[in-house]
Design a protein around this motif. Sequence first.
Motif, PDB file in Angstrom:
ATOM      1  N   ASN A 228       0.801  -1.227   0.000  1.00  0.00           N
ATOM      2  CA  ASN A 228       0.000   0.000   0.000  1.00  0.00           C
ATOM      3  C   ASN A 228       0.833   1.276   0.000  1.00  0.00           C
ATOM      4  O   ASN A 228       0.273   2.368  -0.024  1.00  0.00           O
ATOM      5  N   SER A 229       2.168   1.141   0.028  1.00  0.00           N
ATOM      6  CA  SER A 229       2.995   2.341   0.092  1.00  0.00           C
ATOM      7  C   SER A 229       3.010   3.068  -1.241  1.00  0.00           C
ATOM      8  O   SER A 229       2.831   2.464  -2.318  1.00  0.00           O
ATOM      9  N   GLU A 230       3.232   4.365  -1.179  1.00  0.00           N
ATOM     10  CA  GLU A 230       3.290   5.175  -2.390  1.00  0.00           C
ATOM     11  C   GLU A 230       4.473   4.753  -3.257  1.00  0.00           C
ATOM     12  O   GLU A 230       4.388   4.756  -4.489  1.00  0.00           O
ATOM     13  N   GLU A 231       5.550   4.356  -2.606  1.00  0.00           N
ATOM     14  CA  GLU A 231       6.744   3.941  -3.348  1.00  0.00           C
ATOM     15  C   GLU A 231       6.483   2.677  -4.148  1.00  0.00           C
ATOM     16  O   GLU A 231       6.897   2.561  -5.306  1.00  0.00           O
ATOM     17  N   THR A 232       5.763   1.724  -3.560  1.00  0.00           N
ATOM     18  CA  THR A 232       5.417   0.506  -4.282  1.00  0.00           C
ATOM     19  C   THR A 232       4.564   0.825  -5.499  1.00  0.00           C
ATOM     20  O   THR A 232       4.778   0.280  -6.585  1.00  0.00           O
ATOM     21  N   LYS A 233       3.618   1.725  -5.333  1.00  0.00           N
ATOM     22  CA  LYS A 233       2.761   2.110  -6.454  1.00  0.00           C
ATOM     23  C   LYS A 233       3.570   2.778  -7.561  1.00  0.00           C
ATOM     24  O   LYS A 233       3.359   2.515  -8.744  1.00  0.00           O
ATOM     25  N   GLU A 234       4.513   3.648  -7.184  1.00  0.00           N
ATOM     26  CA  GLU A 234       5.327   4.344  -8.175  1.00  0.00           C
ATOM     27  C   GLU A 234       6.243   3.396  -8.928  1.00  0.00           C
ATOM     28  O   GLU A 234       6.545   3.611 -10.105  1.00  0.00           O
ATOM     29  N   GLU A 235       6.693   2.333  -8.257  1.00  0.00           N
ATOM     30  CA  GLU A 235       7.631   1.392  -8.864  1.00  0.00           C
ATOM     31  C   GLU A 235       6.924   0.192  -9.497  1.00  0.00           C
ATOM     32  O   GLU A 235       7.561  -0.813  -9.820  1.00  0.00           O
ATOM     33  N   SER A 236       5.622   0.297  -9.677  1.00  0.00           N
ATOM     34  CA  SER A 236       4.832  -0.770 -10.297  1.00  0.00           C
ATOM     35  C   SER A 236       4.177  -0.248 -11.570  1.00  0.00           C
ATOM     36  O   SER A 236       4.307   0.924 -11.921  1.00  0.00           O
ATOM     37  N   ILE A 237       3.443  -1.124 -12.267  1.00  0.00           N
ATOM     38  CA  ILE A 237       2.871  -0.785 -13.575  1.00  0.00           C
ATOM     39  C   ILE A 237       1.368  -1.036 -13.548  1.00  0.00           C
ATOM     40  O   ILE A 237       0.930  -2.165 -13.289  1.00  0.00           O
ATOM     41  N   LEU A 238       0.570  -0.007 -13.803  1.00  0.00           N
ATOM     42  CA  LEU A 238      -0.890  -0.128 -13.781  1.00  0.00           C
ATOM     43  C   LEU A 238      -1.382  -0.715 -15.095  1.00  0.00           C
ATOM     44  O   LEU A 238      -1.457  -0.025 -16.114  1.00  0.00           O
ATOM     45  N   VAL A 239      -1.744  -1.987 -15.089  1.00  0.00           N
ATOM     46  CA  VAL A 239      -2.134  -2.662 -16.335  1.00  0.00           C
ATOM     47  C   VAL A 239      -3.387  -2.056 -16.950  1.00  0.00           C
ATOM     48  O   VAL A 239      -3.550  -2.076 -18.182  1.00  0.00           O
ATOM     49  N   GLU A 240      -4.271  -1.523 -16.133  1.00  0.00           N
ATOM     50  CA  GLU A 240      -5.525  -0.981 -16.665  1.00  0.00           C
ATOM     51  C   GLU A 240      -5.313   0.259 -17.521  1.00  0.00           C
ATOM     52  O   GLU A 240      -6.226   0.684 -18.238  1.00  0.00           O
ATOM     53  N   LYS A 241      -4.122   0.842 -17.481  1.00  0.00           N
ATOM     54  CA  LYS A 241      -3.841   2.032 -18.279  1.00  0.00           C
ATOM     55  C   LYS A 241      -3.108   1.718 -19.585  1.00  0.00           C
ATOM     56  O   LYS A 241      -2.746   2.634 -20.318  1.00  0.00           O
ATOM     57  N   ILE A 242      -2.881   0.444 -19.858  1.00  0.00           N
ATOM     58  CA  ILE A 242      -2.187   0.061 -21.095  1.00  0.00           C
ATOM     59  C   ILE A 242      -3.217  -0.397 -22.121  1.00  0.00           C
ATOM     60  O   ILE A 242      -3.888  -1.414 -21.923  1.00  0.00           O
ATOM     61  N   ASP A 243      -3.354   0.357 -23.207  1.00  0.00           N
ATOM     62  CA  ASP A 243      -4.358   0.010 -24.215  1.00  0.00           C
ATOM     63  C   ASP A 243      -3.772  -0.148 -25.619  1.00  0.00           C
ATOM     64  O   ASP A 243      -4.501  -0.137 -26.608  1.00  0.00           O
ATOM     65  N   VAL A 244      -2.441  -0.292 -25.708  1.00  0.00           N
ATOM     66  CA  VAL A 244      -1.787  -0.486 -27.008  1.00  0.00           C
ATOM     67  C   VAL A 244      -1.393  -1.945 -27.154  1.00  0.00           C
ATOM     68  O   VAL A 244      -1.328  -2.684 -26.161  1.00  0.00           O
ATOM     69  N   PRO A 245      -1.128  -2.408 -28.385  1.00  0.00           N
ATOM     70  CA  PRO A 245      -0.669  -3.787 -28.563  1.00  0.00           C
ATOM     71  C   PRO A 245       0.635  -4.039 -27.802  1.00  0.00           C
ATOM     72  O   PRO A 245       1.556  -3.228 -27.837  1.00  0.00           O
ATOM     73  N   VAL A 246       0.691  -5.169 -27.105  1.00  0.00           N
ATOM     74  CA  VAL A 246       1.860  -5.527 -26.300  1.00  0.00           C
ATOM     75  C   VAL A 246       2.289  -6.952 -26.626  1.00  0.00           C
ATOM     76  O   VAL A 246       1.458  -7.864 -26.668  1.00  0.00           O
ATOM     77  N   LEU A 247       3.572  -7.129 -26.852  1.00  0.00           N
ATOM     78  CA  LEU A 247       4.164  -8.462 -26.995  1.00  0.00           C
ATOM     79  C   LEU A 247       5.198  -8.625 -25.893  1.00  0.00           C
ATOM     80  O   LEU A 247       6.107  -7.803 -25.760  1.00  0.00           O
ATOM     81  N   ASP A 267      -1.201 -12.239 -17.293  1.00  0.00           N
ATOM     82  CA  ASP A 267      -2.589 -12.601 -16.972  1.00  0.00           C
ATOM     83  C   ASP A 267      -3.397 -11.369 -16.558  1.00  0.00           C
ATOM     84  O   ASP A 267      -4.565 -11.221 -16.948  1.00  0.00           O
ATOM     85  N   ARG A 268      -2.776 -10.492 -15.797  1.00  0.00           N
ATOM     86  CA  ARG A 268      -3.463  -9.261 -15.384  1.00  0.00           C
ATOM     87  C   ARG A 268      -3.733  -8.363 -16.581  1.00  0.00           C
ATOM     88  O   ARG A 268      -4.825  -7.804 -16.727  1.00  0.00           O
ATOM     89  N   LEU A 269      -2.713  -8.214 -17.431  1.00  0.00           N
ATOM     90  CA  LEU A 269      -2.851  -7.308 -18.573  1.00  0.00           C
ATOM     91  C   LEU A 269      -3.839  -7.846 -19.595  1.00  0.00           C
ATOM     92  O   LEU A 269      -4.618  -7.082 -20.182  1.00  0.00           O
ATOM     93  N   LYS A 270      -3.829  -9.144 -19.814  1.00  0.00           N
ATOM     94  CA  LYS A 270      -4.718  -9.751 -20.817  1.00  0.00           C
ATOM     95  C   LYS A 270      -6.191  -9.504 -20.477  1.00  0.00           C
ATOM     96  O   LYS A 270      -7.028  -9.344 -21.377  1.00  0.00           O
ATOM     97  N   LYS A 271      -6.497  -9.459 -19.179  1.00  0.00           N
ATOM     98  CA  LYS A 271      -7.878  -9.197 -18.764  1.00  0.00           C
ATOM     99  C   LYS A 271      -8.310  -7.770 -19.111  1.00  0.00           C
ATOM    100  O   LYS A 271      -9.502  -7.498 -19.291  1.00  0.00           O
ATOM    101  N   GLU A 272      -7.354  -6.861 -19.201  1.00  0.00           N
ATOM    102  CA  GLU A 272      -7.638  -5.459 -19.492  1.00  0.00           C
ATOM    103  C   GLU A 272      -7.457  -5.109 -20.960  1.00  0.00           C
ATOM    104  O   GLU A 272      -8.097  -4.191 -21.477  1.00  0.00           O
ATOM    105  N   ASN A 273      -6.589  -5.852 -21.656  1.00  0.00           N
ATOM    106  CA  ASN A 273      -6.184  -5.481 -23.011  1.00  0.00           C
ATOM    107  C   ASN A 273      -6.093  -6.737 -23.868  1.00  0.00           C
ATOM    108  O   ASN A 273      -5.155  -7.533 -23.731  1.00  0.00           O
TER     109      ASN A 273
END
Length: 308
Positions: A228-247, A267-273
Amino acid sequence: MKFTKSLILFILCLLLASCSGEKEKAAKHDVLSFDPIQVDGLDSSLLSYKMTYSSEGEQAVAYVTLPKKAGAYHVNLSLHGGFPASKDLSHVQDMMGLTFDKNMLLYTSTPGMISLVPLYRGYGESDGTVPGLKGATLDTSHAIDALTAYLEKNETRKSTGKVFVSGTSLGGGVGLKLATMRDDIADVVAVSPYVGLDIVYPWLLDNRDKDIGFLEMFQEAYGAYDQNSEETKEESILVEKIDVPVLMVQGDADTHIDSHTVEVFYDRLKKENEHTTYKLIPDGDHGLTNKQQELNATITTWFHEQFQ
């Protein structure tokens, strides 16, 4: 009359504040120099340059190729690997066989495109110390803005505003995080990608037998894991904000980035994109250096399926 003078002074203050804000904004990605360089073996249709730009108050370096002919071109952004956490290191010259210098252009430049290879702070000739994922992503974003602004003002070669991204290891994570921040990212190809603190840190805590030193690095840089720390959030990647093709391409013999962490992220990203593809290559090492033909074939096939 006193009211008029006060009003004039107030307006002048507003104007000065506005100008100061614009200068501060521009300083984040100012081009400090854009110098021609010679790279032996580079494709004859391209010219090469060393761009020095400002990133988070430090001077950073990026290598650039431009087609010789005037016109508008897509940007091919290539992102190198590095340390997944911040460290008090500066001017790191090489890592895992990769030397951070102008010769990186030999295997990243593409005829018919503008190529950009930024060196994050702390690497090669870039000043400052090694940042984590967020810092490396900011450096890259500033490099894109700096190059785009410089070309618009000074060159007959311009950017179309589309950036095609490829990155390996930390660079793969930078590419994925970049896609959560910018609207000009057209795609992301991530090879052996670092997928963020929120996945990798807890996985290492549960799989200490597979750790090769990253766990200590994370503990020194970020302390005990706190989801829940702000640092963890900053050093992570929000999959719900990725809407371009990804390989994402991963080797199952990779001892630096375990395939299980990449699969969790996939698995997380595939559910969103739905435009997300994952390829696991048997016996592939980190960066798939031992499976280059299969890697290149995978990327070529995927790219044609997405954009042709």
